[in-house]
Design a protein around this motif. Structure first.
Motif, PDB file in Angstrom:
ATOM      1  N   SER A 255      -3.331   0.899   0.275  1.00  0.00           N
ATOM      2  CA  SER A 255      -2.248   1.875   0.313  1.00  0.00           C
ATOM      3  C   SER A 255      -0.871   1.217   0.408  1.00  0.00           C
ATOM      4  N   ALA A 256       0.098   1.901  -0.184  1.00  0.00           N
ATOM      5  CA  ALA A 256       1.470   1.392  -0.234  1.00  0.00           C
ATOM      6  C   ALA A 256       2.388   2.219   0.654  1.00  0.00           C
ATOM      7  N   ALA A 257       3.204   1.530   1.433  1.00  0.00           N
ATOM      8  CA  ALA A 257       4.269   2.161   2.216  1.00  0.00           C
ATOM      9  C   ALA A 257       5.586   1.877   1.502  1.00  0.00           C
ATOM     10  N   ILE A 258       6.228   2.922   1.004  1.00  0.00           N
ATOM     11  CA  ILE A 258       7.495   2.769   0.285  1.00  0.00           C
ATOM     12  C   ILE A 258       8.644   2.895   1.281  1.00  0.00           C
ATOM     13  N   ILE A 259       9.429   1.831   1.419  1.00  0.00           N
ATOM     14  CA  ILE A 259      10.598   1.844   2.289  1.00  0.00           C
ATOM     15  C   ILE A 259      11.817   2.145   1.425  1.00  0.00           C
ATOM     16  N   LEU A 260      12.354   3.355   1.508  1.00  0.00           N
ATOM     17  CA  LEU A 260      13.556   3.680   0.742  1.00  0.00           C
ATOM     18  C   LEU A 260      14.793   3.101   1.419  1.00  0.00           C
ATOM     19  N   ASP A 261      15.868   2.982   0.653  1.00  0.00           N
ATOM     20  CA  ASP A 261      17.047   2.292   1.151  1.00  0.00           C
ATOM     21  C   ASP A 261      17.728   3.003   2.318  1.00  0.00           C
ATOM     22  N   ASP A 262      17.502   4.310   2.461  1.00  0.00           N
ATOM     23  CA  ASP A 262      18.150   5.019   3.563  1.00  0.00           C
ATOM     24  C   ASP A 262      17.297   5.026   4.833  1.00  0.00           C
ATOM     25  N   CYS A 263      16.205   4.273   4.825  1.00  0.00           N
ATOM     26  CA  CYS A 263      15.293   4.247   5.963  1.00  0.00           C
ATOM     27  C   CYS A 263      15.924   3.524   7.150  1.00  0.00           C
ATOM     28  N   ASP A 264      15.714   4.080   8.341  1.00  0.00           N
ATOM     29  CA  ASP A 264      16.102   3.408   9.584  1.00  0.00           C
ATOM     30  C   ASP A 264      14.957   2.466   9.972  1.00  0.00           C
ATOM     31  N   LEU A 265      15.143   1.178   9.729  1.00  0.00           N
ATOM     32  CA  LEU A 265      14.048   0.232   9.875  1.00  0.00           C
ATOM     33  C   LEU A 265      13.485   0.137  11.294  1.00  0.00           C
ATOM     34  N   PRO A 266      14.326   0.025  12.331  1.00  0.00           N
ATOM     35  CA  PRO A 266      13.734  -0.076  13.674  1.00  0.00           C
ATOM     36  C   PRO A 266      12.837   1.109  14.012  1.00  0.00           C
ATOM     37  N   SER A 267      13.257   2.296  13.620  1.00  0.00           N
ATOM     38  CA  SER A 267      12.432   3.473  13.874  1.00  0.00           C
ATOM     39  C   SER A 267      11.140   3.415  13.078  1.00  0.00           C
ATOM     40  N   ALA A 268      11.230   3.043  11.811  1.00  0.00           N
ATOM     41  CA  ALA A 268      10.052   3.014  10.949  1.00  0.00           C
ATOM     42  C   ALA A 268       9.033   1.984  11.406  1.00  0.00           C
ATOM     43  N   GLY A 270       8.148   0.973  14.295  1.00  0.00           N
ATOM     44  CA  GLY A 270       7.298   1.405  15.394  1.00  0.00           C
ATOM     45  C   GLY A 270       6.081   2.164  14.914  1.00  0.00           C
ATOM     46  N   PHE A 271       6.273   3.040  13.930  1.00  0.00           N
ATOM     47  CA  PHE A 271       5.156   3.795  13.366  1.00  0.00           C
ATOM     48  C   PHE A 271       4.349   2.948  12.384  1.00  0.00           C
ATOM     49  N   LEU A 272       5.047   2.105  11.626  1.00  0.00           N
ATOM     50  CA  LEU A 272       4.361   1.314  10.606  1.00  0.00           C
ATOM     51  C   LEU A 272       3.425   0.279  11.224  1.00  0.00           C
ATOM     52  N   SER A 273       3.730  -0.150  12.438  1.00  0.00           N
ATOM     53  CA  SER A 273       2.839  -1.103  13.102  1.00  0.00           C
ATOM     54  C   SER A 273       1.455  -0.507  13.289  1.00  0.00           C
ATOM     55  N   ILE A 274       1.402   0.791  13.581  1.00  0.00           N
ATOM     56  CA  ILE A 274       0.110   1.469  13.707  1.00  0.00           C
ATOM     57  C   ILE A 274      -0.492   1.693  12.330  1.00  0.00           C
ATOM     58  N   ALA A 275       0.325   2.167  11.396  1.00  0.00           N
ATOM     59  CA  ALA A 275      -0.180   2.495  10.060  1.00  0.00           C
ATOM     60  C   ALA A 275      -0.731   1.270   9.335  1.00  0.00           C
ATOM     61  N   GLN A 302      12.034  -9.337   7.190  1.00  0.00           N
ATOM     62  CA  GLN A 302      12.268  -9.769   8.570  1.00  0.00           C
ATOM     63  C   GLN A 302      11.798  -8.721   9.573  1.00  0.00           C
ATOM     64  N   ALA A 303      12.060  -7.452   9.263  1.00  0.00           N
ATOM     65  CA  ALA A 303      11.636  -6.379  10.170  1.00  0.00           C
ATOM     66  C   ALA A 303      10.112  -6.329  10.283  1.00  0.00           C
ATOM     67  N   VAL A 304       9.421  -6.477   9.152  1.00  0.00           N
ATOM     68  CA  VAL A 304       7.955  -6.470   9.177  1.00  0.00           C
ATOM     69  C   VAL A 304       7.439  -7.687   9.934  1.00  0.00           C
ATOM     70  N   THR A 433      -4.271  11.353   0.567  1.00  0.00           N
ATOM     71  CA  THR A 433      -3.485  11.671   1.762  1.00  0.00           C
ATOM     72  C   THR A 433      -2.169  10.908   1.695  1.00  0.00           C
ATOM     73  N   TYR A 434      -1.152  11.469   2.335  1.00  0.00           N
ATOM     74  CA  TYR A 434       0.164  10.836   2.283  1.00  0.00           C
ATOM     75  C   TYR A 434       0.961  11.235   3.521  1.00  0.00           C
ATOM     76  N   GLY A 435       1.867  10.351   3.938  1.00  0.00           N
ATOM     77  CA  GLY A 435       2.710  10.632   5.081  1.00  0.00           C
ATOM     78  C   GLY A 435       4.170  10.393   4.770  1.00  0.00           C
ATOM     79  N   VAL A 436       5.021  11.228   5.300  1.00  0.00           N
ATOM     80  CA  VAL A 436       6.472  11.044   5.204  1.00  0.00           C
ATOM     81  C   VAL A 436       6.966  10.663   6.591  1.00  0.00           C
ATOM     82  N   ASN A 437       7.459   9.431   6.702  1.00  0.00           N
ATOM     83  CA  ASN A 437       7.904   8.870   7.985  1.00  0.00           C
ATOM     84  C   ASN A 437       6.776   8.836   9.012  1.00  0.00           C
ATOM     85  N   MET A 438       5.564   8.759   8.541  1.00  0.00           N
ATOM     86  CA  MET A 438       4.381   8.643   9.383  1.00  0.00           C
ATOM     87  C   MET A 438       3.211   8.296   8.483  1.00  0.00           C
TER      88      MET A 438
END
Length: 478
Positions: A255-268, A270-275, A302-304, A433-438
């Motif tokens: 599965s692919a997680a698409i990080i769009l340019d307007d994404c708040d990386l620190p917030s993302a 936290g959730f992406l670590s679980i995903a 760097q964030a990842v 299945t798909y998630g938006v910001n989760m």
């Protein structure tokens, strides 16, 4: 050392037909922690015979769906009281971090039991439609004897995606746990006996591949419900196709997680670590391809990397551990083989690599690759370990193209400040299945399954219950 010497068949504990045993080995210590019987084809014959008798002549299929749902509700009450024991057992046998076991491995199966018990209380078994010559009754009847073949990564969760709806539908079941994780199924068998489910309705035989294929091929089985590798799913599908046997297959993912340019990386993050890293990366829905625009690529890498290094690696029984060992030596070798392939193909390991964190235990270093392209093996094949690949894209359309450029279609996510726009992106990615910001957390009320090589059919939700029902049309005059 814990030792079991019986199999759960026909509502009782009986001696196995053979003398073979399965050693359950701790992924953390590499020591044998338990021993159970290794089921044989003869044991599968006995289990199918018990399930067949319970379906053909027993009370379970002849009860109303609401009555069966009430019994499943009692099983849920019993299950609720033993969640801590279930979580500890799964951590012991397959190395899931105890916090993940307590938050997901035990509670999610309970949630499924509760959901299907509630759904079955009101689900319509019959309804009427107008026909050309008079009213037609549409009736839903249980499909029959079900073979439920489950993997080792989330054993109780996957059992319940099959067992809970099958029971409510009126089916009888033979469960084949994976040989790596048989212990939690012994706890389940005790709960089934206590719940009042009639003898033979649920039978449990842990076994390897030979006995599993015998079960799939058995003429007394009406439906196969399988979760596991795509290669094994293809084999099961071919057998079921030859016999015109019903099957549902929940298979692999990339599965692919698409990080769009307007994404708040620190917030993302936290959730992406679980995903991305849940269960030590041993999850079919893991978001292991991280897609980042070239404009923010270095920042995302760097964030990842920071997210991964922030996960404590160690003893899965320690609540501070974020990433534990892999389930077996072969899995350790497999994942390290993919890390080696990534290096050979020219990807750059920003974090991790081939140096093992510990001398003992089946650990691999959590690894993040940068400088990767979507045609590399690490981007195309399911690794099933804590290995993430960050892939650049040119624009949003390119990101969607890369996400869809996969043999799989199980899960995915998009991370953006505009959730409504995220839903627009979700509609264009071909996954079940798909998630938006989760990450889509496989809610019991919603269908779960995949496109393409990720499987056939759906589990969970009303659709998951319907998968265990046959539809009958009764037309009448007068």
């Amino acid at each position: 050392m814990l030792q079991h010497d019986k199999l759960f068949i026909g509502g009782d504990w009986i001696a196995p037909a053979g003398t073979g045993t399965i050693d359950v080995v701790s992924p953390h210590t590499e020591e044998i922690v338990a021993r159970v019987p290794d089921g044989t084809p003869a044991d599968m014959d006995r289990a199918v015979a018990a399930a067949r008798e319970a379906f053909d002549h027993g009370p379970w299929p002849r009860m109303t769906m609401a009555e069966r749902a009430a019994v499943v509700g009692r099983l849920a009450e019993i299950y609720a009281d033993r969640q801590a024991e279930i979580a500890e057992t799964i951590t012991l046998e397959m190395g899931s971090p105890i916090t993940f076991s307590q938050l997901a491995q035990a509670p999610q199966p309970l949630g499924m039991l509760q959901y299907f018990a509630g759904l079955g209380a009101t689900f319509p078994v019959e309804d009427e439609r107008p026909g050309a010559f008079g009213p037609i009754t549409i009736r839903r009847e249980p499909v029959g004897v079900v073979a439920a073949i489950v993997p080792w990564n989330v054993p109780q969760f996957v059992i319940m995606t099959k067992l809970a709806p099958a029971l409510v539908a009126g089916c009888t079941v033979v469960i084949k746990p994976a040989p790596e994780t048989p212990l939690d199924s012994y706890l389940l068998a005790d709960m089934i006996k206590e719940s009042g489910i009639p003898a033979g309705v649920v039978n449990i035989v842990a076994a390897g591949r030979e006995a599993g294929e015998h079960l799939v091929s058995h003429p007394g089985v009406d439906k196969v419900a399988f979760t596991g590798s795509t290669a094994a799913g293809r084999r099961i599908a071919s057998i079921c196709g030859e016999q015109l046997k019903r099957c549902t297959l929940e298979l692999g993912g990339k599965s692919a997680a698409i990080i769009l340019d307007d994404c708040d990386l620190p917030s993302a993050m936290g959730f992406l670590s679980i995903a991305s890293l849940m269960n030590n990366g041993q999850a079919c829905v893991a978001q292991t391809r991280i897609l980042a625009s070239r404009r923010r690529y270095d920042e995302v890498v760097q964030a990842v990397a920071d997210m991964v290094t922030g996960q404590a690696v160690g003893d899965p029984a320690d609540p501070a551990t974020g990433i534990g060992p892999l389930v077996a030596k072969r899995q350790q070798d497999r994942v390290e083989g993919y890390i080696r392939a990534g290096l050979e193909e020219g990807a750059k390991p920003v974090v991790g690599g081939l140096d093992r964190p510990f001398d003992r235990g089946w650990y691999v270093a959590p690894t993040v690759f940068a400088g990767a392209t979507n045609d590399m093996r690490i981007a195309r094949e399911e690794i099933f370990g804590p290995v993430l690949t960050v892939i650049p894209y040119e624009d949003e359309g390119d990101a969607i193209r890369i996400a869809n450029d996969s043999d799989y279609g199980l899960s995915g996510s998009v991370w953006t400040a505009d959730a409504d726009h995220g839903v627009d992106v979700a509609r264009q990615v071909r996954t079940g299945t798909y998630g938006v910001n989760m990450m889509n957390t496989m809610d019991p009320n919603t269908p779960f399954g995949g496109f393409k090589a990720s499987g056939l059919g759906r589990e969970l939700g009303p659709e998951g219950l319907s998968a265990y029902l046959e539809y009958k049309s009764i037309a009448r005059l007068g």
